[in-house]
Design a protein around this motif. Structure first.
Motif, PDB file in Angstrom:
ATOM      1  N   LYS A 128      25.382  -1.123  28.081  1.00  0.00           N
ATOM      2  CA  LYS A 128      24.295  -2.128  27.985  1.00  0.00           C
ATOM      3  C   LYS A 128      24.030  -2.120  26.431  1.00  0.00           C
ATOM      4  N   ASN A 129      24.416  -1.363  25.418  1.00  0.00           N
ATOM      5  CA  ASN A 129      24.154  -1.609  24.090  1.00  0.00           C
ATOM      6  C   ASN A 129      24.129  -2.907  23.314  1.00  0.00           C
ATOM      7  N   SER A 130      23.521  -3.358  22.201  1.00  0.00           N
ATOM      8  CA  SER A 130      23.693  -4.423  21.491  1.00  0.00           C
ATOM      9  C   SER A 130      24.130  -4.115  20.063  1.00  0.00           C
ATOM     10  N   PHE A 131      24.867  -5.023  19.259  1.00  0.00           N
ATOM     11  CA  PHE A 131      25.291  -4.661  18.223  1.00  0.00           C
ATOM     12  C   PHE A 131      25.256  -6.145  17.282  1.00  0.00           C
ATOM     13  N   TYR A 132      24.605  -5.827  15.979  1.00  0.00           N
ATOM     14  CA  TYR A 132      24.688  -6.908  15.018  1.00  0.00           C
ATOM     15  C   TYR A 132      26.068  -7.013  14.442  1.00  0.00           C
ATOM     16  N   ILE A 133      26.508  -8.131  14.539  1.00  0.00           N
ATOM     17  CA  ILE A 133      27.829  -8.380  14.013  1.00  0.00           C
ATOM     18  C   ILE A 133      28.307  -7.838  12.510  1.00  0.00           C
ATOM     19  N   PRO A 134      27.035  -8.005  11.481  1.00  0.00           N
ATOM     20  CA  PRO A 134      27.260  -7.477   9.979  1.00  0.00           C
ATOM     21  C   PRO A 134      27.338  -5.917  10.167  1.00  0.00           C
ATOM     22  N   ASN A 135      27.057  -5.279  11.037  1.00  0.00           N
ATOM     23  CA  ASN A 135      27.207  -3.927  11.278  1.00  0.00           C
ATOM     24  C   ASN A 135      28.525  -3.316  11.803  1.00  0.00           C
ATOM     25  N   ILE A 177      37.029   2.274  18.604  1.00  0.00           N
ATOM     26  CA  ILE A 177      36.200   1.250  17.498  1.00  0.00           C
ATOM     27  C   ILE A 177      35.698  -0.035  18.256  1.00  0.00           C
ATOM     28  N   ILE A 178      34.477  -0.308  18.182  1.00  0.00           N
ATOM     29  CA  ILE A 178      34.182  -1.579  18.607  1.00  0.00           C
ATOM     30  C   ILE A 178      33.896  -2.539  17.417  1.00  0.00           C
ATOM     31  N   ASN A 199      32.736  -6.476  28.344  1.00  0.00           N
ATOM     32  CA  ASN A 199      32.205  -7.129  29.673  1.00  0.00           C
ATOM     33  C   ASN A 199      32.155  -6.252  30.822  1.00  0.00           C
ATOM     34  N   ASN A 200      32.633  -5.233  30.959  1.00  0.00           N
ATOM     35  CA  ASN A 200      32.531  -4.254  32.018  1.00  0.00           C
ATOM     36  C   ASN A 200      31.123  -3.633  31.914  1.00  0.00           C
ATOM     37  N   LEU A 201      31.012  -3.186  30.713  1.00  0.00           N
ATOM     38  CA  LEU A 201      29.872  -2.303  30.143  1.00  0.00           C
ATOM     39  C   LEU A 201      28.522  -3.049  29.788  1.00  0.00           C
ATOM     40  N   GLN A 202      28.677  -4.378  29.778  1.00  0.00           N
ATOM     41  CA  GLN A 202      27.488  -5.232  29.442  1.00  0.00           C
ATOM     42  C   GLN A 202      27.227  -5.005  27.889  1.00  0.00           C
ATOM     43  N   ILE A 203      27.818  -5.022  27.104  1.00  0.00           N
ATOM     44  CA  ILE A 203      27.603  -4.744  25.654  1.00  0.00           C
ATOM     45  C   ILE A 203      27.265  -5.990  24.957  1.00  0.00           C
TER      46      ILE A 203
END
Length: 286
Positions: A100-107, A146-147, A222-226
């Motif tokens: 359930k983490n969220s990421f900024y694409i530029p990072n 890697i994500i 999708n499974n981890l709701q990222i």
């Protein structure tokens, strides 16, 4: 290994049963050196370091591992009527961290290296590699994870770099290997594409798998709701890649077979600098 007095399989069997073992003497030093060199090696590629928990809650493990793994591979613990599972790879623990983490694409991409002890039942391996320490129930491993994000032609770039990084590690330690693309029938449903690195074992005149590099695309995401934090969602999606860097017990076997001569074992320079010894002499009596 008996000639070098590096392992005690008899006491290991007495203590832990089939596939139990005690590493001894310089095998302990080499095992620690492989872990240290693996972590330092990934530092140079800007990986963030982690040391994983060794067990996960059942509800978390269900999101990180295939269901059939529960019966065939994973050891279960029960505490206060709650079920936990020992990890079979640090990939599972990193997945749990990303839940359930969220990421900024530029990072992105974010790259993680993770050391852990791993536990596997090896339920489907009856009769395979029963002697020695190549296939055991407990082992140490340095994992890469890697994500990143997918966008047109660049969607596999991180995965290819992951494979190159694993290959470079084996080249530095002068272990002959071959790279094998797995057939789709050998993949599980979480894997889009998988390469194995198989090290050469001159004693048995065969290549044996020591590394698996997996492209999961968006299955784990999708499974981890990222989630993606910003408005790039229409243009790309997140994806994950993972690979063994080194499973130390298997690497010990490969090192000893590929670096021996009539007198003993030549230790690769990067490991020799850590253990302060460049050559292990065979014992005449064992």
């Amino acid at each position: 290994m008996r000639k070098l007095d590096l392992v005690d399989l008899k006491s290991g069997f007495t203590a832990a049963g089939n596939r139990g073992y005690f590493l001894k003497n310089y095998a302990v030093d080499l095992n620690i050196a492989l872990i240290k060199f693996g972590v330092v090696f990934l530092d140079k590629f800007c990986y963030k370091k982690f040391w994983a928990p060794l067990f996960l809650k059942q509800e978390i493990m269900k999101k990180c591992a295939q269901l059939e793994d529960y019966e065939d591979q994973l050891y279960k613990l029960v505490r206060s009527n709650k079920e936990y599972f020992l990890i079979a790879t640090a990939e599972q623990a990193i997945c749990a961290k990303l839940l359930k983490n969220s990421f900024y694409i530029p990072n992105l991409p974010e790259k993680y290296s993770c050391f852990s002890t791993c536990f596997r039942k090896e339920a489907g391996s009856h009769g395979k590699d029963t002697n020695g320490i190549f296939r055991v129930h407990q082992f140490e491993k340095v994992e890469q994870f890697i994500i990143s994000y997918t966008r047109f032609i660049g969607k596999n770039r991180c995965f290819l770099k992951l494979i190159e990084c694993s290959q470079l590690f084996y080249k530095i330690l002068k272990i002959p290997y071959q790279l094998v693309l797995l057939d789709s029938k050998d993949l599980n449903y979480s894997s889009y594409c998988k390469f194995d690195i198989e090290a050469w074992f001159p004693g048995s005149q065969t290549y044996r798998e020591v590394v698996s590099c997996t492209n999961c695309l968006d299955y784990q995401v999708n499974n981890l709701q990222i989630k993606i934090k910003n408005n790039y969602k229409a243009h790309c999606s997140l994806c994950t890649f993972n690979s063994t860097l080194v499973a130390t017990q298997r690497m010990l076997c490969a090192l000893l077979e590929n670096h021996q001569n009539a007198r003993g074992i030549n230790i690769p320079i990067h490991l020799a600098q850590i253990i302060s010894k460049s050559f292990l002499s065979f014992k005449i009596f064992f």
